[in-house]
Design an enzyme around this catalytic site. Structure first.
Site, short mmCIF file in Angstrom:
data_model
loop_
_atom_site.label_atom_id
_atom_site.label_comp_id
_atom_site.label_asym_id
_atom_site.label_seq_id
_atom_site.Cartn_x
_atom_site.Cartn_y
_atom_site.Cartn_z
N THR A 38 36.07 37.91 58.46
CA THR A 38 36.82 37.77 59.72
C THR A 38 38.04 36.87 59.53
OG1 THR A 38 35.33 35.97 60.28
CG2 THR A 38 34.83 38.10 61.23
N GLY A 125 31.17 32.04 40.09
CA GLY A 125 31.02 33.43 40.52
C GLY A 125 29.87 33.63 41.48
N ALA A 126 29.36 32.56 42.09
CA ALA A 126 28.22 32.69 43.01
C ALA A 126 28.68 32.86 44.44
CB ALA A 126 27.31 31.48 42.89
N SER A 129 32.45 29.15 46.52
CA SER A 129 33.80 28.57 46.55
C SER A 129 34.07 27.51 45.50
CB SER A 129 34.11 28.00 47.93
OG SER A 129 34.14 29.02 48.86
N SER A 130 33.70 27.79 44.26
CA SER A 130 34.02 26.83 43.21
C SER A 130 35.54 26.71 43.03
CB SER A 130 33.34 27.20 41.89
OG SER A 130 33.68 28.50 41.51
N SER A 131 36.27 27.80 43.19
CA SER A 131 37.73 27.68 42.98
C SER A 131 38.38 26.88 44.11
CB SER A 131 38.38 29.06 42.82
OG SER A 131 38.16 29.85 43.96
N GLU A 163 46.08 29.85 45.63
CA GLU A 163 45.15 30.90 45.20
C GLU A 163 45.78 32.28 45.38
OE1 GLU A 163 41.21 30.06 45.36
OE2 GLU A 163 40.57 32.09 44.91
N ASP A 175 37.54 29.31 52.89
CA ASP A 175 36.92 28.49 51.84
C ASP A 175 37.65 27.16 51.69
OD1 ASP A 175 35.58 30.84 51.60
OD2 ASP A 175 36.43 31.41 49.67
N TYR A 225 37.76 43.86 47.83
CA TYR A 225 38.22 42.91 48.85
C TYR A 225 39.61 43.33 49.35
CZ TYR A 225 39.04 38.24 50.92
OH TYR A 225 39.29 37.19 51.77
#
Ligand code: GLA
Length: 390
Positions: A38, A125-126, A129-131, A163, A175, A225
């Site tokens: 959203t 990659g989980a 929001s590691s990036s 990003e 994120d 996406y």
């Protein structure tokens, strides 16, 4: 939480002793409780910051170099802080580099170079929001070191721009916003069109949030996406026949949408839009449920969110569906859904504290039997957004 003494030792081994002090910053990962796909439609999201994330140690240098290293991988490198460019071989370093670049574009001229050491606790990659965590901690740390004013909403926007443009990933604002603005024991009700937000106490009493990592890497996520994003844009174009002023799906409510959805020509596009408008409505309903301490209703809305992401938006996939199906069979589970972009990554479930052990063992077994993969589970507490530790 990382062991700061050991991290400092590691930093000094890597970059050498110096009279300059080492400063330490932390930004969390995030879990989204409801309101999926959203954000780029200008709708509501309801994420919360985790207690684990990225710890960053940073120290000023005498020259204009930027040293980057992490405890997670071997690769360490030096750049000129004033001329960083994207380079695929630099892998994760493109996230801090993007921030260094965007801060400069926004008018910052660095008074010196810096050495940085990252320690990431968010599985890669989980979908936690590691990036965004790396981006936000880097921006916050550099602005602090440079004695610049700190505005966490601006930091989130700058991180998203980095990003989107420097790294070429078309994510929304959720994120970076959650990672920057989170607060212990609160979830964030964020209106992504206006960026107005409320910190809502998330009091779940004897129920806990349990994150289930499918350990299925989110393979096709970028192309799928972007395809969903353009389908939403197509839906807006079709709906403009009746609502000429809208630019985002989040600008009409469910009733308005239902009165105009026949204008959306393509059946797939219509289903995508139906998910978005209903999901935004579900976020608002979930606020009512929380206000009335009705966690059962909140859980039902989580379930409905997942089912819609599976059937209308089609971003779940076999692994997430298998984990959610297994979770819902366990007594004491109020709701279970995928969280993040989808196609792998994590689920989030609301589980009674007395059922957690049973949950982990039964969901784990059933999931492995269905997929051949071994999952991980984290019983999660809600933590703070980005902050300076030392
Ligand atoms: C990813 C993106 C977010 C958001 C979610 C889906 O996490 O980075 O901006 O779009 O997917 O809700």
């Amino acid at each position: 939480m990382a062991n700061l003494q050991e991290l400092t030792k590691h930093f000094l081994e890597l970059y050498g002793e110096d009279s300059e002090a080492v400063s330490v910053f932390h930004a969390p990962g995030r879990v989204n409780l409801i309101g999926e796909h959203t954000d780029y439609n200008g709708g509501y999201v309801f994420p919360a910051a985790l207690t684990f994330g990225t710890t960053l140690l940073i120290r000023r240098r005498a020259d204009q170099k930027l040293g980057l290293a992490t405890t997670n991988f071997e690769l360490t490198k030096q750049f000129d802080i004033n001329t960083v460019v994207y380079d695929a071989v630099d892998d994760w370093m493109n996230y801090p580099k993007g921030i260094v670049y965007e801060l400069q574009q926004a008018g910052l001229s660095y008074t010196s170079g810096y050495d940085l050491l990252y320690h990431g606790e968010i599985p890669n990659g989980a979908g936690l929001s590691s990036s965004a965590s790396i981006e936000v901690v880097t921006a916050y740390a550099l602005l602090t070191m440079e004695n610049q004013p700190i505005d966490k909403v601006k930091i989130a926007l700058l991180a998203q721009k980095s990003e989107n443009e420097f790294n070429g990933v078309q994510c929304g604002i959720m994120d970076q916003f959650a990672v920057a603005n989170g607060k212990k024991d609160h979830a964030i009700l964020l209106m992504c069109d206006t960026l107005e937000y409320d910190l809502v106490p998330f009091q779940s009493g004897s129920y806990k949030l349990v994150i289930g990592n499918t350990n299925k890497r989110r393979g096709l996520v970028d192309s799928a996406y972007n395809e969903r994003r353009s389908q939403c844009e197509q839906a807006v174009k079709d709906l403009q026949v009746q609502f000429p002023d809208i630019t985002l799906l989040g600008q009409i409510n469910l009733e308005q949408f239902n009165s105009a959805k026949h204008l959306i020509q393509d059946e797939v596009v219509r289903r995508r839009a139906q998910h978005v408008v209903e999901e935004i409505d579900r976020v608002l309903q979930s606020m009512e449920a929380l206000k009335g301490d009705n966690l059962e209703r909140f859980g039902q809305l989580m379930n409905a969110s997942h089912d819609s992401l599976r059937d209308l938006y089609e971003v779940t996939g076999a692994e997430l569906d298998a984990m959610v199906t297994a979770a819902r069979k366990v007594k004491g589970v109020l709701g279970s859904r995928m969280t993040g972009a989808g196609f792998g990554g994590c689920t989030v479930s609301l589980v009674h504290e007395d059922s957690i052990d049973q949950f982990i063992s039964e969901v784990g077994q059933e999931y492995t039997a269905a997929t051949g993969l071994t999952p991980d589970f984290y019983v999660c507490s809600i933590g703070n957004g980005v902050e300076k530790l030392v």
